[in-house]
Design an enzyme around this catalytic site. Structure first.
Site, short mmCIF file in Angstrom:
data_model
loop_
_atom_site.label_atom_id
_atom_site.label_comp_id
_atom_site.label_asym_id
_atom_site.label_seq_id
_atom_site.Cartn_x
_atom_site.Cartn_y
_atom_site.Cartn_z
N LYS A 116 -0.20 -15.13 -11.00
CA LYS A 116 -1.03 -13.95 -11.28
C LYS A 116 -1.43 -13.84 -12.76
O LYS A 116 -2.50 -13.31 -13.07
CB LYS A 116 -0.33 -12.67 -10.81
CG LYS A 116 0.14 -12.68 -9.36
CD LYS A 116 -0.98 -12.99 -8.37
CE LYS A 116 -0.43 -13.32 -6.98
NZ LYS A 116 -1.43 -13.88 -6.07
N GLU A 200 0.72 -4.01 -16.40
CA GLU A 200 -0.61 -3.44 -16.15
C GLU A 200 -0.54 -1.93 -16.23
O GLU A 200 0.47 -1.33 -15.86
CB GLU A 200 -1.09 -3.79 -14.73
CG GLU A 200 -1.67 -5.16 -14.56
CD GLU A 200 -2.14 -5.40 -13.11
OE1 GLU A 200 -2.63 -6.49 -12.85
OE2 GLU A 200 -2.00 -4.49 -12.27
N HIS A 235 3.31 -1.99 2.05
CA HIS A 235 2.47 -3.14 1.69
C HIS A 235 2.02 -3.95 2.90
O HIS A 235 1.59 -5.09 2.77
CB HIS A 235 3.17 -4.03 0.66
CG HIS A 235 3.50 -3.29 -0.60
ND1 HIS A 235 2.53 -2.70 -1.37
CD2 HIS A 235 4.68 -2.99 -1.18
CE1 HIS A 235 3.11 -2.10 -2.39
NE2 HIS A 235 4.41 -2.25 -2.30
N ARG A 292 -6.97 -17.77 1.49
CA ARG A 292 -6.78 -18.12 2.91
C ARG A 292 -7.70 -17.26 3.77
O ARG A 292 -8.33 -16.33 3.27
CB ARG A 292 -5.34 -17.81 3.31
CG ARG A 292 -5.01 -16.34 3.11
CD ARG A 292 -3.73 -15.89 3.78
NE ARG A 292 -3.62 -14.44 3.74
CZ ARG A 292 -3.13 -13.73 2.74
NH1 ARG A 292 -2.68 -14.33 1.65
NH2 ARG A 292 -3.08 -12.41 2.79
C1 MV4 Z 1 -1.06 -1.70 -8.54
C2 MV4 Z 1 -1.08 -0.33 -8.23
C3 MV4 Z 1 -1.38 0.54 -9.24
N1 MV4 Z 1 -1.65 0.09 -10.47
N2 MV4 Z 1 -1.32 -2.10 -9.79
C4 MV4 Z 1 0.47 -3.30 -4.30
C5 MV4 Z 1 0.20 -4.61 -3.65
C6 MV4 Z 1 -0.24 -5.51 -4.71
N3 MV4 Z 1 -1.32 -6.34 -4.28
C7 MV4 Z 1 -0.64 -4.63 -5.84
N4 MV4 Z 1 -0.23 -3.30 -5.52
C8 MV4 Z 1 -0.50 -2.28 -6.37
N5 MV4 Z 1 -0.79 -2.64 -7.63
C9 MV4 Z 1 -1.61 -1.22 -10.72
N6 MV4 Z 1 -1.85 -1.64 -11.96
C10 MV4 Z 1 -0.79 0.05 -6.93
C11 MV4 Z 1 -0.49 -0.92 -6.00
C12 MV4 Z 1 -0.18 -0.44 -4.68
C13 MV4 Z 1 -1.03 -0.71 -3.62
C14 MV4 Z 1 -2.18 -1.48 -3.77
C15 MV4 Z 1 -3.00 -1.76 -2.71
C16 MV4 Z 1 -2.67 -1.24 -1.46
C17 MV4 Z 1 -1.54 -0.50 -1.27
C18 MV4 Z 1 -0.70 -0.23 -2.33
C19 MV4 Z 1 0.43 0.54 -2.15
C20 MV4 Z 1 1.25 0.81 -3.20
C21 MV4 Z 1 0.94 0.30 -4.48
#
Ligand code: MV4
Length: 502
Positions: A116, A200, A235, A292
């Site tokens: 990442k 982040e 998630h 994918r």
């Molecule tokens: C985040 C975020 C808030 N701020 N990054 C969760 C899965 C992963 N792909 C990244 N995720 C998140 N990253 C920052 N800087 C909140 C989440 C997150 C989230 C993102 C997408 C869909 C559902 C989620 C549930 C909780 C937290």
């Protein structure tokens, strides 16, 4: 040109890939573990080979065994589906070395996007907006404190080798920086063998919106618009829809361009997904790329009218894309729900067992991608997702009505499933209004909890009574048809051995 494909997967996605193979006149080869001797994907393929014991690390994840079967069966290409080896750069490389076509991106693209921090660096260089934060691994705790001061609380610490929510921590207070970063590093080390972490800015209550892209080996890249995937539980996506109810035409064009730029930055060639987090003001940031075919690809297929697996195969064959960006548009609205063998009324406990009965929903605008059948015992070794229900309708409102109808008609007896939970989601006012973000399930827990009143149980009893009554009538009616003088056209036509066509 590819004439035979080994599908290195199981369940609904293996069947999904094989369907397209058959349409394209390509033979399919299934592989199966000990637990999958009776699985539907084995029957669906033209050939099937045993690859090892039930645990996936002894079968579906054993690269040597899969390569061996590919050679033995004379398959020219391997489709990895999703999960298992689909984002394994070593596997993609190995296919290359063995003269087999990996139906997916290069190992370079998988590696670059899989790490990442490297992905963030590449995206910044390509002019793609990323969440404000670090571009290099956190060197030490002192640096971590300085960075948090610069970025401003709250922040998230994430594992560079993570993704999909694994190895993430939210930091809200200064006092927690040192302990959270330390814990994140040791967790990352234990989970991925790599303790690199990055920081982040925390985006509160974001939307998860992803863009589907297709890129060929000639430098052409297009996007197939967005999927709104904000309805998630731990998630795990639960509901996906396209178009996103919060998207505007202007932002869609911008994000589409960013998605294409992201894919081009790693010389991507195959189907892929660019994940963004989006705030309520439609500020969007690149999160990660999934290299994918994704579980939720059918909603894009339905609304854009493109078979993504067919495109993957054509790209793997070295053919140029036959679509230009301006050829593509979103027509109508599609929603997908994922059905799991879990008990939503008991904290989503896994519910393995024998499927005693299944009635799949059909009818206008309904697609069902599944693999279970009556008498099948769902193994406990793999993902508990048993099927996906995808509906399409001209408008979002009609698509929700259609999903409710399809979920109502969907009957699975013998195991518990998440069907009742999905039905309740369709009835939540903020879902109907298209006004939801990634906190949706948390925010609506009360409404999504089972109504533990007598009326639900009474409904079950009524359904069983109706079914028993129906069965007994089938017998009664059989005997009375013969004694009935009135003869239908259908029966007459049958007797005359001719059919009256309407
Ligand atoms: C985040 C975020 C808030 N701020 N990054 C969760 C899965 C992963 N792909 C990244 N995720 C998140 N990253 C920052 N800087 C909140 C989440 C997150 C989230 C993102 C997408 C869909 C559902 C989620 C549930 C909780 C937290």
């Amino acid at each position: 040109m590819i004439k035979k494909i080994l599908v290195a997967n199981r369940g609904e996605i293996a069947i999904r890939v094989m369907r397209t193979c058959r349409e394209m006149g390509i033979k399919s080869v299934a592989v199966f573990s000990e637990a999958d001797r009776n699985s539907m994907h084995v029957r669906f393929a033209d050939e099937a080979y045993y690859i090892g014991p039930a645990p996936s690390h002894e079968s579906y994840l054993v690269i040597d065994n899969i390569i061996k079967v590919a050679k033995q069966s004379k398959a020219q290409a391997i489709h990895p589906g999703y999960g298992f080896l689909s984002e394994n750069a070593e596997f993609a490389d190995r296919c290359d070395k063995e003269g087999l076509i990996f139906i997916g991106p290069s190992s370079f693209a998988i590696n670059t996007m899989g790490d990442k921090i490297t992905a963030r660096k590449n995206m910044i260089a390509a002019g793609v907006k990323v969440v404000p934060g670090t571009t290099d691994p956190i060197k030490d705790l002192k640096e971590a404190v300085e960075i948090v001061r610069k970025v401003g609380l709250p922040v998230m610490v994430k594992a560079s080798a993570g993704g999909g929510g694994k190895g993430m921590r939210l930091i809200k207070n200064d006092e927690d920086i040192v302990s959270s970063v330390t814990a994140a590093k040791s967790e990352a080390k234990a989970a991925f063998g790599n303790d690199e972490v990055y920081i982040e800015k925390y985006i509160d209550s974001p939307h998860h919106i992803e863009f589907q892209i297709l890129a060929d080996k000639h430098g052409n890249c297009i996007h197939l618009f967005e999927r709104e995937c904000s309805v998630q539980r731990r998630h795990q996506k639960v509901v996906e829809e396209t178009p996103s109810p919060i998207m505007t035409p202007e932002v869609r064009v911008e994000m589409g361009k960013q998605a294409v730029a992201a894919a081009k930055a790693v010389n991507y060639a195959s189907a892929g997904t660019i994940e963004f987090i989006v705030d309520d003001d439609l500020n969007y940031y690149f999160l990660e790329m999934n290299t994918r075919l994704q579980v939720e690809h059918p909603i894009t297929e339905r609304v854009v009218g493109v078979d993504l697996v067919k495109e993957q195969i054509n790209i793997a064959n070295g053919l140029p894309l036959t679509y230009k960006q301006e050829d593509l548009s979103q027509i109508g609205h599609a929603i997908e729900v994922r059905i799991y063998a879990e008990d939503p009324d008991n904290n989503f406990m896994p519910s393995p067992g024998v499927v005693k009965h299944i009635t799949e929903p059909l009818g206008l605008g309904v697609r069902h991608d599944g693999y279970i059948y009556e008498g099948y015992e769902i193994p406990m070794y793999y993902d508990p997702m048993v099927s996906k229900l995808i509906v399409w309708a001209p408008t979002r409102d009609q698509a929700i009505d259609r999903m409710k109808r399809a979920l109502y008609a969907y009957k699975i007896i013998g195991i518990k499933t998440t069907i009742p939970f999905l039905s309740r989601i369709m009835d939540v006012a903020s879902f109907r209004a298209g006004n939801y973000n990634t906190h949706f399930i948390q925010d609506n827990q009360d409404e999504l909890n089972p109504k533990d009143d007598a009326s639900v149980k009474l409904k079950d009893v009524a359904a069983i009574t109706a079914f028993v009554d129906y069965l007994s009538k089938v017998e009664d009616n059989n005997s009375c048809i013969e004694s009935n003088n009135a003869t239908s056209n259908w029966k007459l036509a049958g007797r005359k051995r001719g059919v009256t066509r309407l």
